[in-house]
Motif scaffolding. Structure first.
Motif, short mmCIF file in Angstrom:
data_model
loop_
_atom_site.label_atom_id
_atom_site.label_comp_id
_atom_site.label_asym_id
_atom_site.label_seq_id
_atom_site.Cartn_x
_atom_site.Cartn_y
_atom_site.Cartn_z
N SER A 59 -56.28 -23.13 96.95
CA SER A 59 -56.50 -21.86 97.79
C SER A 59 -57.50 -21.07 97.38
CB SER A 59 -55.23 -21.07 97.79
OG SER A 59 -54.14 -21.36 98.69
N ARG A 60 -58.46 -20.31 98.12
CA ARG A 60 -59.54 -19.62 97.69
C ARG A 60 -58.96 -18.21 97.57
NH1 ARG A 60 -62.81 -21.38 102.72
NH2 ARG A 60 -60.79 -22.19 102.95
N PHE A 61 -58.11 -17.62 98.48
CA PHE A 61 -57.88 -16.39 98.64
C PHE A 61 -56.19 -16.32 98.25
CE2 PHE A 61 -61.31 -17.15 101.44
CZ PHE A 61 -62.06 -15.89 101.03
N PRO A 62 -55.88 -15.08 97.85
CA PRO A 62 -54.06 -14.99 97.68
C PRO A 62 -53.57 -14.98 99.05
CG PRO A 62 -55.28 -13.17 96.52
CD PRO A 62 -56.53 -13.88 97.27
N PHE A 63 -52.67 -15.85 99.54
CA PHE A 63 -51.91 -15.89 100.59
C PHE A 63 -52.71 -16.54 101.62
CE2 PHE A 63 -50.35 -12.12 98.27
CZ PHE A 63 -49.24 -12.66 97.85
N GLU A 64 -53.67 -17.31 101.10
CA GLU A 64 -54.27 -18.12 102.33
C GLU A 64 -53.42 -19.25 102.72
OE1 GLU A 64 -57.84 -20.26 100.54
OE2 GLU A 64 -57.85 -21.60 101.89
N THR A 65 -53.25 -19.66 103.93
CA THR A 65 -52.57 -20.41 104.53
C THR A 65 -53.43 -21.27 105.49
OG1 THR A 65 -51.54 -19.22 106.19
CG2 THR A 65 -50.50 -19.56 104.34
N TRP A 66 -53.00 -22.71 105.59
CA TRP A 66 -53.65 -23.69 106.66
C TRP A 66 -52.64 -23.96 107.72
CZ3 TRP A 66 -57.89 -27.44 104.96
CH2 TRP A 66 -58.77 -26.99 104.19
N ILE A 67 -52.86 -24.08 108.93
CA ILE A 67 -51.92 -24.47 109.94
C ILE A 67 -52.68 -25.88 110.53
CG2 ILE A 67 -50.96 -24.15 112.39
CD1 ILE A 67 -50.88 -21.06 111.70
N VAL A 68 -51.78 -27.06 110.26
CA VAL A 68 -52.49 -28.06 110.78
C VAL A 68 -51.65 -29.21 111.61
CG1 VAL A 68 -53.38 -30.52 109.68
CG2 VAL A 68 -53.32 -28.14 108.12
N PRO A 69 -52.28 -29.69 112.61
CA PRO A 69 -51.57 -30.42 113.42
C PRO A 69 -50.99 -31.94 112.54
CG PRO A 69 -53.90 -30.78 114.15
CD PRO A 69 -53.70 -29.65 113.13
N THR A 70 -49.63 -32.12 112.64
CA THR A 70 -49.36 -33.10 112.02
C THR A 70 -49.59 -34.38 112.46
OG1 THR A 70 -47.06 -32.90 113.50
CG2 THR A 70 -46.94 -32.20 110.94
N GLU A 71 -50.06 -34.57 113.82
CA GLU A 71 -50.67 -35.67 114.33
C GLU A 71 -51.98 -35.63 114.17
OE1 GLU A 71 -51.39 -36.32 119.13
OE2 GLU A 71 -49.54 -35.62 118.58
N HIS A 72 -52.65 -36.89 113.90
CA HIS A 72 -54.19 -36.72 113.71
C HIS A 72 -54.64 -36.51 114.88
CE1 HIS A 72 -57.72 -37.73 111.50
NE2 HIS A 72 -58.13 -38.45 112.60
N GLN A 73 -55.57 -35.47 114.97
CA GLN A 73 -56.42 -35.14 116.09
C GLN A 73 -57.64 -34.50 115.45
OE1 GLN A 73 -54.26 -31.98 118.15
NE2 GLN A 73 -54.63 -33.30 120.34
N SER A 74 -58.75 -35.16 116.04
CA SER A 74 -60.07 -34.71 115.43
C SER A 74 -60.61 -33.32 116.23
CB SER A 74 -61.37 -35.59 115.58
OG SER A 74 -60.61 -36.77 115.01
N ASP A 75 -60.20 -33.16 117.58
CA ASP A 75 -61.02 -32.30 118.32
C ASP A 75 -60.05 -31.25 118.74
OD1 ASP A 75 -62.26 -30.89 120.50
OD2 ASP A 75 -62.67 -32.62 121.49
N PHE A 76 -60.21 -30.02 118.36
CA PHE A 76 -59.27 -28.91 118.95
C PHE A 76 -59.04 -29.08 120.45
CE2 PHE A 76 -59.34 -24.54 120.64
CZ PHE A 76 -57.77 -24.26 120.44
N GLY A 77 -60.16 -29.33 121.10
CA GLY A 77 -60.27 -29.30 122.69
C GLY A 77 -59.21 -30.40 123.28
N GLN A 78 -58.75 -31.35 122.49
CA GLN A 78 -57.71 -32.10 123.05
C GLN A 78 -56.30 -31.74 122.91
OE1 GLN A 78 -59.20 -34.51 124.86
NE2 GLN A 78 -61.01 -33.65 123.90
N ILE A 79 -56.30 -30.51 122.63
CA ILE A 79 -54.78 -29.81 122.12
C ILE A 79 -53.89 -29.86 123.49
CG2 ILE A 79 -55.42 -27.29 122.52
CD1 ILE A 79 -53.51 -26.65 120.33
N ARG A 80 -52.56 -30.27 123.56
CA ARG A 80 -51.73 -30.41 124.44
C ARG A 80 -50.85 -29.25 124.49
NH1 ARG A 80 -51.02 -34.82 121.57
NH2 ARG A 80 -48.86 -34.30 121.15
N ALA A 81 -50.05 -29.03 125.84
CA ALA A 81 -49.55 -28.00 126.24
C ALA A 81 -48.58 -27.58 125.02
CB ALA A 81 -48.83 -27.87 127.68
#
Lengths: 349, 349
Positions: A226-248
């Motif tokens: 982590s670069r910053f205090p309380f830095e967090t990442w939210i990551v899709p568990t399924e491998h997905q390259s393109d945010f544009g393909q996000i499902r409902a």
């Protein structure tokens, strides 16, 4: 008018504003800027922004009038120009091109509230749909190679308007930070035959000490480096390259997790300044970016990026991510009832 | 105790403090920190810093007592530890090592003044000698590969003490920003058979519009792809890779130019926050870095590094360097007489 200029030594482009150039005396004004009752992003002030690009609004209400709940407008002071072609020009050792790109503002609420934490989960879903819709629309423009979606909350994190909003800047190059991640993930894939971020998720779930939250489609953790205090990442568990393909279903889960994490951060440190950065695969390029894994980086700005960080590209973080994650896990968020029903209107673009 | 952690995807190390870890409640204190009459860097307060590493002081005066005019002490809250070996360890996808390094403070004046602009040129020379002496001494430690000298002025630029000072952090790796510059300069050399920065200097002298100042041994210009409004670089006109090789005449000219530029900046915008970053070749490594060209980057912090910058590594600069350079050229610095005689004492380490 603005101009993209390439650093002659490192892979770094800078947008130089050539028209609304700020003379020394202008800086004070910018930094003193305060939000007020005359906020151009509030409901009823629609005429004070450039004409809306899209809005999710009640049927029968007109463009640039009340009745919307999520609205995207061009930035009134854009860093880049939507007009022109990004032809590379040279003069001696220097390379530059017209400041082509898109700069838009996603208004996240009709009300003058400072963050996502006071929005309903439903409303955050609408924001995520807004990001997706703009990402899908802008990639039709072949000049654009990357769509950077980001959010600045609090003056320390660069927000000049208090009213909760996110932004996007679409660029005619693949940004160096994204390039570095692509290269890193490709190298990892070549070495191990697997996605780096998929392996990171697996290790975070196994070790647990940096884990902040988990739901059907997403994991949230404080990154090991982590670069910053309380830095967090939210990551899709399924491998997905393109945010544009996000499902409902993913939109639902992302919104719930994002709101929850931002809420916990805000409960922990009042008015915590933070940036959110959405990293996804480039658009309109030949290379296959199937190894890339999109994610959201939440970057609280409690420390200062100073001489050491600018000189080295390294960071000093006084809060170990293990302690940050524990603090975030332990904080109980409360959910005041929101009038979510008013959002149960058919979404349309 | 601290720990170096490597980002598992990109080339970025982070120092994580593991001992003096800041819990949420600690952040307010840090940010409220004010300088006062109890400034530990002021003359007469020598016992409030860790024991001095070197000081330029009048003969006959004792260590950690008044009589100095330039003093280097260990940072009281070091980001890195001087003890231990930087052995790379692995756990799953992650790499880390002990937080080995040096973190020192160069006290630039006996008096409680906020910047270099109110120092005499002679005094700035002493500061530059201090940087050089520490650079030459620290490289004897084979564990250290880079010595990052930097200065933070003003809270916005990360200064936690008001009293004018610079810092150095020596690291057991070559920082990614330095690596990027080395790679860029090597590639340029391979393509053109010349040094990139030498060619940049030639073009800046030829074009003139971004030029700020010139003296016997240095050129100061606003870089073509400036990241920040009023960013300037001070570059030795002679190709020199290693700042440690600076000669007496160069020290004089660098000090005169640095003081002049900082003074012009401060006259232009009162209390302008800025970072100074010294980029030089690495130490204790096999590779020849003869293509590298050391330089000083002066980075005013009038804009905010926000979501776009963190997400992309790109910058938005509202002030074209041509306008910045013109403004800096036009501002007349005045030189109030300083009691320089008090510095005419033999310098010794």
């Amino acid at each position: 008018m603005s101009e993209w200029r390439k650093d002659p030594i490192v892979d770094r482009w800078v947008v130089i504003a050539t028209e609304r150039s700020k003379r020394p005396s202008n800086y004070k004004e910018i930094r003193d800027e305060k939000s007020s009752n005359e906020c151009p992003l509030c409901e009823g002030h629609e005429k004070e922004t450039p004409p809306e690009i899209i809005a999710y609004r009640e049927q029968g209400t007109g463009r640039d009038t009340p009745g919307w709940w999520m609205r995207v407008v061009p930035n009134k002071f854009p860093a880049v120009d939507i007009e022109g072609q990004p032809y590379l020009q040279e003069r001696g050792v220097y390379q530059f091109m017209r400041g082509v790109g898109a700069h838009e503002v996603i208004v996240e609420s009709t009300k003058h509230e400072p963050g996502l934490d006071t929005q309903s989960v439903k409303q955050v879903e609408e924001v995520v749909w807004g990001w997706r819709d703009r990402s899908l629309d802008l990639r039709k423009d072949q000049r654009l190679k990357y769509i950077q979606i980001f959010k600045n909350t609090g003056p320390t994190a660069g927000a000049s308007l208090e009213h909760t909003h996110s932004q996007l800047i679409a660029t005619p190059q693949i940004p160096s930070e994204v390039n570095a991640e692509i290269t890193g993930m490709n190298e990892y894939h070549n070495r191990h035959g697997r996605c780096a971020l998929c392996d990171i998720i697996a290790q975070e779930l196994r070790e647990g000490e940096r884990l902040v939250a988990e739901n059907r489609h997403f994991v949230c953790f404080a990154p090991f480096a982590s670069r910053f205090p309380f830095e967090t990442w939210i990551v899709p568990t399924e491998h997905q390259s393109d945010f544009g393909q996000i499902r409902a279903q993913q939109v639902q889960d992302l919104a719930a997790m994002l709101r929850s994490v931002v809420r916990k951060m805000t409960l922990m440190i009042k008015n915590i300044p933070y940036n959110i950065v959405l990293h996804t695969s480039p658009v309109n390029v030949q290379d296959d970016h199937g190894n890339y894994h999109w994610h959201l980086e939440i970057l609280p700005r409690l420390t200062t990026i100073a001489g050491f960080e600018l000189g080295t590209g390294y960071y000093i973080n006084p809060t170990p991510p293990e302690i940050a994650a524990q603090a975030l896990r332990e904080i109980q968020e409360f959910y005041p009832l929101q009038k979510e029903s008013e959002l149960e209107v058919a979404r349309y673009v």
